[in-house]
Design an enzyme around this catalytic site. Structure first.
Site, PDB file in Angstrom:
ATOM      1  N   TRP A   1       0.835  -1.214   0.000  1.00 44.27           N
ATOM      2  CA  TRP A   1       0.000   0.000   0.000  1.00 44.27           C
ATOM      3  C   TRP A   1       0.858   1.246   0.000  1.00 44.27           C
ATOM      4  O   TRP A   1       0.572   2.202  -0.721  1.00 44.27           O
ATOM      5  CB  TRP A   1      -0.982  -0.014   1.177  1.00 44.27           C
TER       6      TRP A   1
ATOM      7  N   ASP B   1      -1.946   6.182   6.801  1.00 40.31           N
ATOM      8  CA  ASP B   1      -2.971   5.290   6.268  1.00 40.31           C
ATOM      9  C   ASP B   1      -3.307   4.303   7.387  1.00 40.31           C
ATOM     10  O   ASP B   1      -2.484   3.476   7.755  1.00 40.31           O
ATOM     11  CB  ASP B   1      -2.417   4.565   5.029  1.00 40.31           C
TER      12      ASP B   1
ATOM     13  N   LYS C   1     -12.328  -2.274   6.359  1.00 42.05           N
ATOM     14  CA  LYS C   1     -11.563  -3.256   7.135  1.00 42.05           C
ATOM     15  C   LYS C   1     -12.105  -3.389   8.566  1.00 42.05           C
ATOM     16  O   LYS C   1     -12.278  -4.473   9.058  1.00 42.05           O
ATOM     17  CB  LYS C   1     -10.082  -2.878   7.169  1.00 42.05           C
TER      18      LYS C   1
HETATM   19  C1  PLP Z   1      -7.195  -2.115   1.831  1.00 39.30           C
HETATM   20  C2  PLP Z   1      -6.155  -1.089   2.026  1.00 39.30           C
HETATM   21  C3  PLP Z   1      -6.006   0.000   1.142  1.00 39.30           C
HETATM   22  C4  PLP Z   1      -6.855   0.156  -0.106  1.00 39.30           C
HETATM   23  O1  PLP Z   1      -8.072   0.662   0.203  1.00 39.30           O
HETATM   24  P1  PLP Z   1      -9.156   0.978  -0.942  1.00 39.30           P
HETATM   25  O2  PLP Z   1     -10.232   1.602  -0.137  1.00 39.30           O
HETATM   26  O3  PLP Z   1      -9.515  -0.324  -1.575  1.00 39.30           O
HETATM   27  O4  PLP Z   1      -8.545   1.916  -1.917  1.00 39.30           O
HETATM   28  C5  PLP Z   1      -5.039   0.934   1.412  1.00 39.30           C
HETATM   29  N1  PLP Z   1      -4.245   0.830   2.493  1.00 39.30           N
HETATM   30  C6  PLP Z   1      -4.356  -0.203   3.360  1.00 39.30           C
HETATM   31  C7  PLP Z   1      -3.452  -0.264   4.542  1.00 39.30           C
HETATM   32  C8  PLP Z   1      -5.314  -1.183   3.151  1.00 39.30           C
HETATM   33  O5  PLP Z   1      -5.423  -2.215   4.002  1.00 39.30           O
END
Ligand code: PLP
Length: 355
Positions: A99, A165, A189
């Site tokens: 990511w 993030d 998540k």
């Molecule tokens: C799943 C995830 C993403 C991607 O998220 P989207 O909403 O599908 O763009 C980005 N960063 C992390 C840490 C993730 O687990």
């Protein structure tokens, strides 16, 4: 048969959130209308939007001067939106996996990117020896690495704007929001179904870049309109509110953290004890949310058989990501301890079969 939901994302939500949403999909806030077919400007939905922002602030203890936004596009759109809004010349990235690698690619379109990375060991640890350049506009971290199963255990100190993030560990533990300039993530998540992205942003960091920012990609647009500039994802935001109510009713983030540690310990201890398996992440950096493990080299041939065996026992979603292989159990807030116990039993049963 009872099924146990170990999917990495979209992933398990509390029964409370699911049940409340089912009710609202039939009759939202006694309107006689479905949640799916009410105006986002109705007073009933405006109340949902107000309350979800309020609970974000309360549960995360967000100080004055921050906004809580709900936008579309996923965390992946934020990878570009963040540098577009706050990067003048330079950004520093702690690259801990797939990511952050994607986020780096986007930031490079807006200036110079300097990075420190754990790629040398297939991202199985969190880099510790680095100095954040004081002339960077921001430093970016991925606090929990959903694919590689590593996690920052603390809110790091940074001399420049800290951007995080937190897609896969938001609300899993207490954090010190005041250390961050931006916290963002896809909600799918640990919070809501897919379709909404949360952004917690310190207002004073904005307005410093000179480039033209398209209206929808400008944080100020969404701050000014309280996430109602355009039609927000109504249903996922409603579900997020139910999740936050559930967290609050279950003791808040301190209680979540305690339970998450207990759950993770249970599984990590079994991975260490069991003669067939081993963990992939460095012990001091192991994630509480995504627990990655593989068959030891001498037992690799049993991998597919274990996966089939576990699936038959109701363990859903434990196949590891292709870049790590093996198995991954995602243990988000809503996953009950009984599910971990069931997985541990399955691992023990499999070990007996093979000895
Ligand atoms: C799943 C995830 C993403 C991607 O998220 P989207 O909403 O599908 O763009 C980005 N960063 C992390 C840490 C993730 O687990």
């Amino acid at each position: 048969m009872k099924v146990h939901n170990f999917y990495a994302g979209p992933s398990i939500l509390s029964e409370f959130a699911v049940e409340e949403t089912i009710k609202a999909i039939k009759n939202f806030a006694n309107t006689g209308l479905s949640l799916m077919s009410v105006s986002h400007r109705s007073k009933e939905f405006v109340a949902v939007m107000d309350e979800v922002q309020q609970l974000f602030k309360e549960l995360l203890n967000i100080p004055e001067g921050y906004s809580v936004l709900f936008v579309g596009g996923g965390a992946s759109t934020q990878f570009a939106m963040i540098p577009m809004n706050i990067m003048q010349k330079k950004a520093f990235f702690i690259n801990t996996g797939a990511w952050s690698t994607k986020a780096i690619k986007e930031a490079k379109a807006f200036g110079e990117v300097v990075e420190v990375s754990s790629k040398d060991k297939n991202f199985n640890y969190i880099p510790k020896n680095y100095e954040i350049p004081t002339d960077a506009d921001f430093v970016h971290i991925t606090t929990n690495n959903t694919i590689y199963g590593t996690e920052f255990k603390e809110d790091i100190d940074s001399p420049v704007n800290l951007v995080a993030d937190m897609s896969s560990n938001i609300f899993s533990r207490t954090i010190d929001v005041s250390k961050y300039a931006i916290i963002y993530g896809g909600a799918q998540k640990n919070l809501a179904p897919s379709g909404v992205t949360f952004v917690i942003i310190k207002n004073e960091i904005l307005g410093k870049v000179e480039r033209h920012i398209p209206t929808m990609l400008n944080y100020e647009t969404h701050i000014k309109k309280g996430s109602m500039f355009n039609t927000p994802p109504v249903v996922p935001i409603f579900v997020a509110l139910q999740t936050l109510k559930w967290i609050k009713n279950n003791g808040g983030l301190a209680a979540m953290e305690k339970m998450n540690i207990e759950k993770a310990d249970l599984l990590y201890n079994e991975i260490e004890r069991n003669s067939l398996f081993e963990g992939t992440a460095a012990k001091e950096d192991r994630s509480l949310m995504n627990i990655c493990f593989v068959m030891k080299a001498e037992y690799k041939e049993f991998s597919a058989e274990f996966l089939a065996f576990a699936t038959e026992k109701g363990m859903i979603g434990i196949k590891g990501h292709r870049s790590v292989g093996g198995f991954r159990a995602s243990t988000y807030n809503a996953l009950p301890k009984e599910s971990i116990e069931a997985l541990v039993d399955t691992m023990q049963e499999f070990e007996k079969m093979k000895s």
